[in-house]
Enzyme design. Structure first.
Site, PDB file in Angstrom:
ATOM      1  N   GLU A  11       0.827  -1.211   0.000  1.00 14.39           N
ATOM      2  CA  GLU A  11       0.000   0.000   0.000  1.00 14.39           C
ATOM      3  C   GLU A  11       0.853   1.249   0.000  1.00 14.39           C
ATOM      4  OE1 GLU A  11      -3.194  -1.843   3.128  1.00 14.39           O
ATOM      5  OE2 GLU A  11      -2.502   0.200   3.365  1.00 14.39           O
ATOM      6  N   CYS A  53       2.761   8.444   1.748  1.00 16.58           N
ATOM      7  CA  CYS A  53       3.131   7.469   2.760  1.00 16.58           C
ATOM      8  C   CYS A  53       3.553   6.204   2.024  1.00 16.58           C
ATOM      9  CB  CYS A  53       1.917   7.231   3.650  1.00 16.58           C
ATOM     10  SG  CYS A  53       2.224   6.056   4.934  1.00 16.58           S
ATOM     11  N   CYS A  95       5.085  -7.322   7.931  1.00 16.74           N
ATOM     12  CA  CYS A  95       5.967  -6.755   8.943  1.00 16.74           C
ATOM     13  C   CYS A  95       6.273  -7.811  10.003  1.00 16.74           C
ATOM     14  CB  CYS A  95       5.287  -5.552   9.587  1.00 16.74           C
ATOM     15  SG  CYS A  95       6.343  -4.659  10.727  1.00 16.74           S
ATOM     16  N   CYS A 152       2.969  -5.983  15.913  1.00 13.61           N
ATOM     17  CA  CYS A 152       2.241  -5.105  16.838  1.00 13.61           C
ATOM     18  C   CYS A 152       0.758  -5.511  16.832  1.00 13.61           C
ATOM     19  CB  CYS A 152       2.389  -3.651  16.422  1.00 13.61           C
ATOM     20  SG  CYS A 152       4.108  -3.118  16.417  1.00 13.61           S
ATOM     21  N   CYS A 195      -1.876  -3.221  14.984  1.00  9.92           N
ATOM     22  CA  CYS A 195      -1.613  -2.804  13.596  1.00  9.92           C
ATOM     23  C   CYS A 195      -2.003  -3.907  12.615  1.00  9.92           C
ATOM     24  CB  CYS A 195      -0.131  -2.470  13.445  1.00  9.92           C
ATOM     25  SG  CYS A 195       0.390  -2.163  11.755  1.00  9.92           S
ATOM     26  N   CYS A 239      -2.380   1.819   8.408  1.00 10.74           N
ATOM     27  CA  CYS A 239      -1.357   0.958   7.892  1.00 10.74           C
ATOM     28  C   CYS A 239      -1.771  -0.505   7.646  1.00 10.74           C
ATOM     29  CB  CYS A 239      -0.302   1.086   8.977  1.00 10.74           C
ATOM     30  SG  CYS A 239       1.002   0.010   9.049  1.00 10.74           S
TER      31      CYS A 239
END
Ligand code: SAH
Length: 338
Positions: A81, A94, A101, A105, A108, A323
């Site tokens: 994205e 962004c 990832c 987290c 997220c 995100c």
């Protein structure tokens, strides 16, 4: 946008061809070599076959029209994205640095996808290129690049810095170094390296919590560093760079948003030149966003203690602004189709 590959393809050509080709990519913002009229027709054909410029993407616009998210499909079918946020005086984009990832987290969407791979230099650059092409139609240009998309930028350090170098060069977009911002969860050795390598690039720290046990709960990666170590690192970074850092703090109901948390945060920030950005939590999982009135109270406690605070406007929430949400949704969709 593997510029080394482009050089290889043009190796048997006169030296000025590479300049012409880069001009076509970064200044004319072309997406089809057939239109590169400075190049001989046979070479245009060859480039279209071996170095195609099209970027496979779909766009999602927010209702207020101020932000657009693009979902890009990479050569191996993976999706990333990138978001364009338009303001009166700037066009910020962004950018993602990894597919998925590894930080995991819990608040997220990207963190919940797991880690797929690092983005290559060209895959980082092409996100900005995509927006430059779109903005050209309105006679506008990207003014700021923020590495706050999917992934942890400092865990793809070399590719990130190389991509910035390309975008900053005169044969790239010619963007000034201070137009770039990197957002990190706090990779201490890389933060100090960045202070030495690129002290002019802006740094944002996704702190979110100022207590070790809760930070570990929200950010499993926090097992690797204590808040004391992180604080020492930030102070050293500030001493080296003489810059102001941004502290990102997502407000999550009942987790990190009490008056006690605000006081603790103010203590943690003592002697740090920074601005705190209080971010309304975009509900992606089990947590709930902090009510607006509590955000105001939290802000008041910080301000009273001399901490500079801003509140981030919930831009683009309706296009799954936070995100990783869109790529995540797509994965869900694909799962359902499978
Ligand atoms: N790994 C880097 C870059 C990822 S972007 C980092 O942690 O900084 C991280 C930023 O995305 C966070 O600071 C926050 O601003 C935003 N973010 C992620 N999930 C969010 C959510 N659910 N609601 C609001 N903001 C979120």
């Amino acid at each position: 946008m593997d510029l080394k590959k482009l050089e290889r393809i043009l190796a048997d050509q006169p030296a000025f061809r590479i300049k012409q080709a880069r001009h076509f990519i970064f200044n004319e913002l072309g997406n089809d070599w057939s239109e590169a009229t400075t190049l001989p027709p046979l070479l245009r054909q060859k480039l279209n076959q071996e170095f195609p410029l099209n970027i496979e993407s779909e766009f999602h616009k927010s209702k207020d029209g101020q932000s657009i998210k693009a979902l890009i499909t990479l050569h191996d079918g993976l999706k990333i994205e990138t978001v364009l946020m338009s303001h009166a005086d700037r066009e910020s984009v962004c950018v993602s640095t990894q597919v998925g990832c590894a930080l995991a987290c819990t608040f997220c969407a990207t963190g919940q996808m797991g880690f797929k791979r690092n983005l290559q230099v060209d895959e980082i650059v092409l996100q900005v290129l995509l927006w430059q092409r779109r903005l050209k139609k309105q006679q506008k240009k990207v003014t700021n690049v923020i590495f706050m998309g999917m992934g942890e930028p400092l865990l793809n350090y070399d590719n990130l810095l190389e991509a910035i170098k390309i975008m900053r060069s005169e044969q790239g977009f010619g963007l000034g170094t201070r137009r770039f911002s990197i957002s990190t969860i706090g990779i201490v050795d890389k933060i100090l390296k960045l202070a030495d390598d690129e002290p002019e690039i802006n740094l944002a720290l996704s702190l979110h919590v100022s207590k070790d046990d809760i930070r570990k709960m929200l950010i499993p990666f926090h097992e690797n560093y204590s808040l004391a170590e992180l604080r020492q690192t930030m102070l050293e970074y500030l001493k080296k760079t003489k810059r102001k850092i941004m502290i990102e703090y997502i407000m999550i109901d009942g987790i990190n948003d009490s008056i006690h948390d605000a006081r603790n945060l103010a203590k943690w920030l003592k002697n740090m030149i920074c601005v705190v950005n209080l971010i309304p939590y975009n509900q992606t999982g089990v947590y709930k966003p902090t009510p607006m009135a509590q955000i105001k109270e939290f802000k008041k406690v910080l301000t009273e203690r001399g901490v500079e605070v801003t509140e981030r406007y919930k831009m683009g929430e309706d296009i799954a602004g936070a995100c990783g949400q869109l790529a995540g949704q797509n994965i869900e969709k694909n799962k359902k189709l499978a």
